[in-house]
Design a protein around this motif. Structure first.
Motif, mmCIF file in Angstrom:
data_model
loop_
_atom_site.group_PDB
_atom_site.id
_atom_site.type_symbol
_atom_site.label_atom_id
_atom_site.label_comp_id
_atom_site.label_asym_id
_atom_site.label_seq_id
_atom_site.Cartn_x
_atom_site.Cartn_y
_atom_site.Cartn_z
ATOM 1 N N VAL A 1 -0.767 13.771 -5.686
ATOM 2 C CA VAL A 1 -1.379 12.778 -4.937
ATOM 3 C C VAL A 1 -2.176 13.718 -4.257
ATOM 4 O O VAL A 1 -2.915 13.937 -3.119
ATOM 5 C CB VAL A 1 -0.070 11.684 -3.780
ATOM 6 N N ALA B 1 3.641 4.757 -6.337
ATOM 7 C CA ALA B 1 3.540 4.653 -7.659
ATOM 8 C C ALA B 1 2.505 5.251 -8.618
ATOM 9 O O ALA B 1 2.703 5.681 -10.231
ATOM 10 C CB ALA B 1 2.976 3.124 -7.810
ATOM 11 N N ALA B 2 1.486 5.804 -7.992
ATOM 12 C CA ALA B 2 0.933 7.588 -8.071
ATOM 13 C C ALA B 2 1.887 8.712 -8.208
ATOM 14 O O ALA B 2 1.985 9.159 -9.892
ATOM 15 C CB ALA B 2 0.033 7.422 -7.068
ATOM 16 N N ILE C 1 1.047 11.423 -10.965
ATOM 17 C CA ILE C 1 -0.148 11.839 -10.209
ATOM 18 C C ILE C 1 -0.099 12.790 -9.366
ATOM 19 O O ILE C 1 0.969 12.295 -8.585
ATOM 20 C CB ILE C 1 -1.491 10.289 -10.053
ATOM 21 N N MET D 1 -3.416 16.685 -4.050
ATOM 22 C CA MET D 1 -5.156 16.932 -4.599
ATOM 23 C C MET D 1 -6.072 15.075 -4.726
ATOM 24 O O MET D 1 -7.015 16.035 -4.402
ATOM 25 C CB MET D 1 -5.219 16.919 -6.696
ATOM 26 N N LEU D 2 -5.702 14.322 -4.822
ATOM 27 C CA LEU D 2 -6.393 13.029 -3.856
ATOM 28 C C LEU D 2 -6.799 13.341 -2.595
ATOM 29 O O LEU D 2 -7.985 12.812 -2.090
ATOM 30 C CB LEU D 2 -5.289 11.357 -4.551
ATOM 31 N N SER D 3 -5.326 13.699 -1.655
ATOM 32 C CA SER D 3 -5.593 14.261 -0.563
ATOM 33 C C SER D 3 -6.609 14.830 -0.271
ATOM 34 O O SER D 3 -8.229 14.883 0.426
ATOM 35 C CB SER D 3 -4.768 14.394 0.112
ATOM 36 N N HIS E 1 -16.397 17.673 -9.752
ATOM 37 C CA HIS E 1 -16.130 16.788 -11.319
ATOM 38 C C HIS E 1 -17.172 17.475 -12.546
ATOM 39 O O HIS E 1 -16.688 17.579 -13.691
ATOM 40 C CB HIS E 1 -16.228 15.110 -11.265
ATOM 41 N N GLN F 1 0.171 -1.204 0.044
ATOM 42 C CA GLN F 1 0.051 -0.153 -0.241
ATOM 43 C C GLN F 1 0.565 0.921 0.439
ATOM 44 O O GLN F 1 0.265 2.440 -0.749
ATOM 45 C CB GLN F 1 -1.452 -0.294 1.219
ATOM 46 N N LYS F 2 1.939 0.917 0.663
ATOM 47 C CA LYS F 2 3.166 2.385 0.621
ATOM 48 C C LYS F 2 3.412 2.507 -0.784
ATOM 49 O O LYS F 2 3.811 4.018 -1.009
ATOM 50 C CB LYS F 2 3.892 1.969 1.570
ATOM 51 N N ASN G 1 -9.377 16.235 -2.112
ATOM 52 C CA ASN G 1 -10.436 15.477 -2.447
ATOM 53 C C ASN G 1 -10.874 14.718 -1.395
ATOM 54 O O ASN G 1 -12.322 14.690 -1.593
ATOM 55 C CB ASN G 1 -10.462 14.590 -3.641
ATOM 56 N N ILE G 2 -10.301 13.921 -1.146
ATOM 57 C CA ILE G 2 -10.918 12.870 -0.271
ATOM 58 C C ILE G 2 -11.685 13.516 1.552
ATOM 59 O O ILE G 2 -11.822 12.832 2.046
ATOM 60 C CB ILE G 2 -10.165 11.447 -0.122
ATOM 61 N N TRP H 1 3.909 7.649 -11.724
ATOM 62 C CA TRP H 1 2.995 8.120 -13.103
ATOM 63 C C TRP H 1 2.781 9.624 -13.470
ATOM 64 O O TRP H 1 2.540 9.615 -14.221
ATOM 65 C CB TRP H 1 1.892 7.218 -12.815
ATOM 66 N N ALA I 1 1.653 1.638 -3.339
ATOM 67 C CA ALA I 1 0.739 2.815 -4.325
ATOM 68 C C ALA I 1 0.448 3.946 -4.114
ATOM 69 O O ALA I 1 0.810 4.478 -5.502
ATOM 70 C CB ALA I 1 -0.409 2.432 -3.386
ATOM 71 N N ILE I 2 1.370 5.025 -3.457
ATOM 72 C CA ILE I 2 1.483 6.255 -3.109
ATOM 73 C C ILE I 2 2.316 6.939 -4.089
ATOM 74 O O ILE I 2 2.865 7.277 -5.570
ATOM 75 C CB ILE I 2 1.762 6.895 -1.725
#
Lengths: 63, 169
Positions: free
Chosen positions: A29, A21-22, A27, A31-33, A47, A15-16, A35-36, A25, A18-19
């Motif tokens: 992160v 990897a994003a 991404i 912005m994801l943070s 959206h 899982q670590k 958003n959640i 790529w 995963a961050i």
């Protein structure tokens, strides 16, 4: 028991990754943070704003 | 112009039994990309499909994959032959699927869903783990970024659960 801890550690490390990897790529992160932390309704509303903008730009391009 | 909230409102008001899946489910979970349509997995029983048709009736739904964009005109008999419906309406595209790769039929998809509150609506959306599973099952290169975003979101959420009151840096 040891085996189960090992499994947990492996899953946590996956899982670590995963961050990372994003990020690798490209991404954003943060912005994801952000958003959640928002409500479902707010995510959908934002959206929709982005989609409307994409539509406007697409139409402008074809004018 | 698309208006996904209104499209979903119509389905809920019309009593359609469905679960939000695909890219829009990713948006619900916090993905930052923009998707052009809503994918739903729904009960493909004639009764439910006719409710869906009724719910969309004022939005001039058409089969967007047919060359002449045939008007949606389902009957109890034609409903029985359908597995998927790819529709376009006045307020956006709606893809209706009877099953999801990696998960199974509507019953299984609904079991893998969660109820979410969106303003005055309650909607079923695929749970994060199930969404990742379904995207991976498709093995499509275009889903690569979505999977990476969803996996990062899963990690961020688990960190948030472990440190619920971490001060901002």
């Amino acid at each position: 028991m040891v085996r189960s801890h090992g499994k947990r550690a492996k899953s946590s490390s996956r899982q670590k990754d995963a961050i990372q990897a994003a990020i690798d790529w490209g991404i954003d992160v943060s912005m994801l943070s952000d958003n959640i932390r928002r409500s479902y309704a707010e995510r959908i509303r934002r959206h929709q704003i982005a989609l409307d903008t994409v539509d406007k730009l697409r139409k402008a391009k074809h004018r | 112009m698309s208006d996904f909230s209104k499209l979903l409102e119509r389905l809920v008001a019309g009593g359609v039994d469905f679960v939000i899946v695909g890219g829009f489910a990713g948006v619900v979970h916090g993905c930052t990309y923009v998707t052009q349509d809503i994918d739903i997995c729904c009960d493909f029983s004639p009764a439910n499909l006719l409710r869906l048709q009724q719910a969309l009736a004022e939005l001039h739904p058409v089969h967007r994959m047919t060359p002449s964009r045939k008007k949606l005109a389902l009957t109890e008999k034609t409903c029985k032959q359908l597995k998927n419906l790819y529709l376009d309406t006045d307020i956006g595209q709606l893809d209706c699927l009877s099953s999801i790769d990696g998960l199974g039929d509507y019953r299984k998809v609904k079991q893998a869903s969660q109820l979410i509150d969106v303003e005055d609506m309650q909607l079923h959306a695929l749970r994060l783990d199930a969404l990742i599973e379904s995207k991976k099952a498709l093995s499509r290169p275009r889903d690569k970024e979505a999977i990476l975003q969803l996996e990062a979101i899963r990690k961020l959420k688990s960190e948030k659960r472990s440190h619920p009151q971490q001060p901002a840096i």
